[in-house]
Design an enzyme around this catalytic site. Structure first.
Site, PDB file in Angstrom:
ATOM      1  N   SER A 150      44.080  32.531  56.551  1.00 44.31           N
ATOM      2  CA  SER A 150      43.436  32.098  55.312  1.00 44.31           C
ATOM      3  C   SER A 150      43.259  33.230  54.317  1.00 44.31           C
ATOM      4  O   SER A 150      42.738  33.026  53.228  1.00 44.31           O
ATOM      5  CB  SER A 150      42.059  31.503  55.633  1.00 44.31           C
ATOM      6  N   LEU A 151      43.708  34.439  54.725  1.00 47.02           N
ATOM      7  CA  LEU A 151      43.625  35.597  53.838  1.00 47.02           C
ATOM      8  C   LEU A 151      42.214  35.875  53.374  1.00 47.02           C
ATOM      9  O   LEU A 151      41.980  36.218  52.249  1.00 47.02           O
ATOM     10  CB  LEU A 151      44.525  35.413  52.606  1.00 47.02           C
TER      11      LEU A 151
ATOM     12  N   ASP B 292      41.187  48.438  40.325  1.00 46.18           N
ATOM     13  CA  ASP B 292      41.925  47.300  40.870  1.00 46.18           C
ATOM     14  C   ASP B 292      40.986  46.090  40.984  1.00 46.18           C
ATOM     15  O   ASP B 292      40.731  45.589  42.073  1.00 46.18           O
ATOM     16  CB  ASP B 292      42.494  47.671  42.250  1.00 46.18           C
TER      17      ASP B 292
END
Length: 453
Positions: free
Chosen positions: A153-154, A311
């Protein structure tokens, strides 16, 4: 997994730990000049994969079937990237953020890259932990998950959120034996630096030839070097631990903001141990209050301290289970000098007040355009938030999340009172001059009202 199957031969003949600890193009060049067969094999592999795909697309166009096979070719392109490894995946990640250049079908396929990257074995990960930290795993942890967390599911998004950077590492949940603290253990994929280093070496060669053949004024090799340097910094977990510790020290007192603790003494260049954060993606939480907190934190980073999260994609911003905003992943950070911070403040004020002639000068001062650019043309072009997008990438991410909740949300409008207060209270000579011009140039009452309100 496909990466190990098709590109694992590179790390088999290269020593990550001794050769590629930090980005040094000269050192990388020396390393691979002495391995001509390895270089030739990689060049042939890239040529066959990329060239073969381009050739098939060309024949599709000749046979009039380009549209019919578009999605299939996009999937084949994604498979080729996975086989070629992390450097190509990272390039694809950067390119996929430009929907104005990349067809939607390709963007959809590139978004699946992370799902296609099989984890390296837990046995290899535990071996890396022990060799890097010099302590048996069962001495360091009382328990550790038998597999990477949320591999399918990351998600520390419901655990840990990954992008295509997931190609570079895996994360395990563990409990420290001495303290019982629940931690995230980030382990770098074995062989990844060697593969990236070889691909960067090849890209630098191609960039040199491209500059000569195309007669570009831009130093393309320098562009590759800048990108490669940021990628290597992202893979240095000792530096990430220092970054996270500094970020926590600077911004940890902001109300309703959570910054995970870094266990710097238990981390190394390839292993990072940090506090476990439970929550979900901020983009899924639909909480405008947390967006406002993120906006305040971003402004503090950019305009107060100059140390900022470089980021800030949605996967690195979480809504914790107790309703706070959390930053994770401190591999890519940046520094902004005082004079540049002052220039950003000036540009923001000129933009809000629609002083486009002055804004044209700000853009030159910020380095976005050369001094030779015609100021009249630049001024006419400045009718939107271009400068703000360039200078405040973290805020544009937050605005993107916010407009899914409130379509009328404008991060610039929300930020202006903070920026105005900065001008009123800062003792910088540059900002003192900006305040003077703001008040006395024209429309004094209106300008005072805009600052106070």
């Amino acid at each position: 997994d496909k990466f190990s199957k098709y590109s694992g031969y590179i790390s088999d003949v290269s020593n990550d730990e001794t050769e590629f600890k930090e980005y040094d193009p000269d050192q990388i060049s020396r390393a691979f000049k002495n391995r001509p067969l390895l270089l030739m094999r990689r060049l042939l592999q890239i040529s066959f994969k990329v060239g073969g795909w381009l050739g098939i697309r060309y024949f599709d166009s000749l046979l009039g079937r380009s549209d019919a096979l578009f999605k299939k070719r996009a999937a084949e392109f994604r498979e080729a990237l996975v086989e070629l490894g992390p450097a190509f995946v990272k390039i694809a990640q950067a390119v996929s953020s430009r929907p104005d250049l990349i067809p939607p079908a390709y963007i959809a396929e590139l978004s699946l890259l992370q799902d296609q990257i099989a984890p390296f074995s837990t046995k290899a990960a535990l071996s890396i932990i022990e060799s890097e930290l010099g302590v048996p795993v069962d001495v360091l942890f009382s328990e550790i998950t038998p597999a990477p967390v949320a591999a399918a599911s990351l998600g520390q998004a419901r655990r840990y959120t990954f992008t295509t950077s997931y190609f570079l590492f895996r994360v395990y949940q563990a409990r420290l034996r001495p303290s019982g603290d629940t931690v995230a253990v980030k382990v770098q994929r074995p062989g990844v630096k060697a593969t990236i280093s070889l691909d960067i070496y090849i890209l630098r060669i191609l960039a040199g030839y491209a500059r000569i053949v195309g007669r570009f004024n831009t130093d393309l090799q320098a562009v590759v070097d800048e990108w490669a340097s940021s990628l290597f910094r992202e893979m240095d977990y000792e530096a990430e631990a220092r970054n996270g510790e500094r970020f926590r020290r600077l911004f940890g007192d902001i109300p309703d903001l959570t910054i995970p603790k870094m266990y710097k003494e238990l981390s190394s260049q390839r292993v990072l141990i940090m506090e476990w954060v439970e929550g979900q993606k901020l983009s899924e939480a639909k909480d405008l209050r947390l967006v406002e907190i993120g906006t305040y934190c971003s402004l503090s980073q950019i305009l107060e301290t100059g140390f900022y999260h470089a980021d800030p994609h949605p996967g690195n911003l979480l809504c914790t289970t107790d309703g706070k905003l959390a930053y994770i992943d401190f591999g890519m950070m940046g520094e902004i000098k005082q004079n540049f911070r002052d220039a950003i403040v000036e540009a923001s004020l000129h933009l809000v007040n629609r002083e486009f002639d002055a804004l044209a000068g700000d853009i030159v001062n910020l380095g976005f355009l050369p001094p030779t650019a015609p100021s009249a043309e630049v001024s006419r072009a400045l009718t939107g938030e271009m400068i703000f997008i360039f200078a405040f990438s973290s805020l544009t991410v937050l605005e993107g999340i916010a407009i899914t909740i409130d379509p009328n949300y404008k991060v610039l409008g929300r930020s202006y009172p903070w920026i105005a207060r900065k001008v009123l209270t800062d003792d910088s000579p540059t900002l003192r001059s900006t305040l003077y011009n703001l008040l006395y140039k024209v429309g004094t009452i209106k300008r005072i009202h805009s600052i106070i309100i």
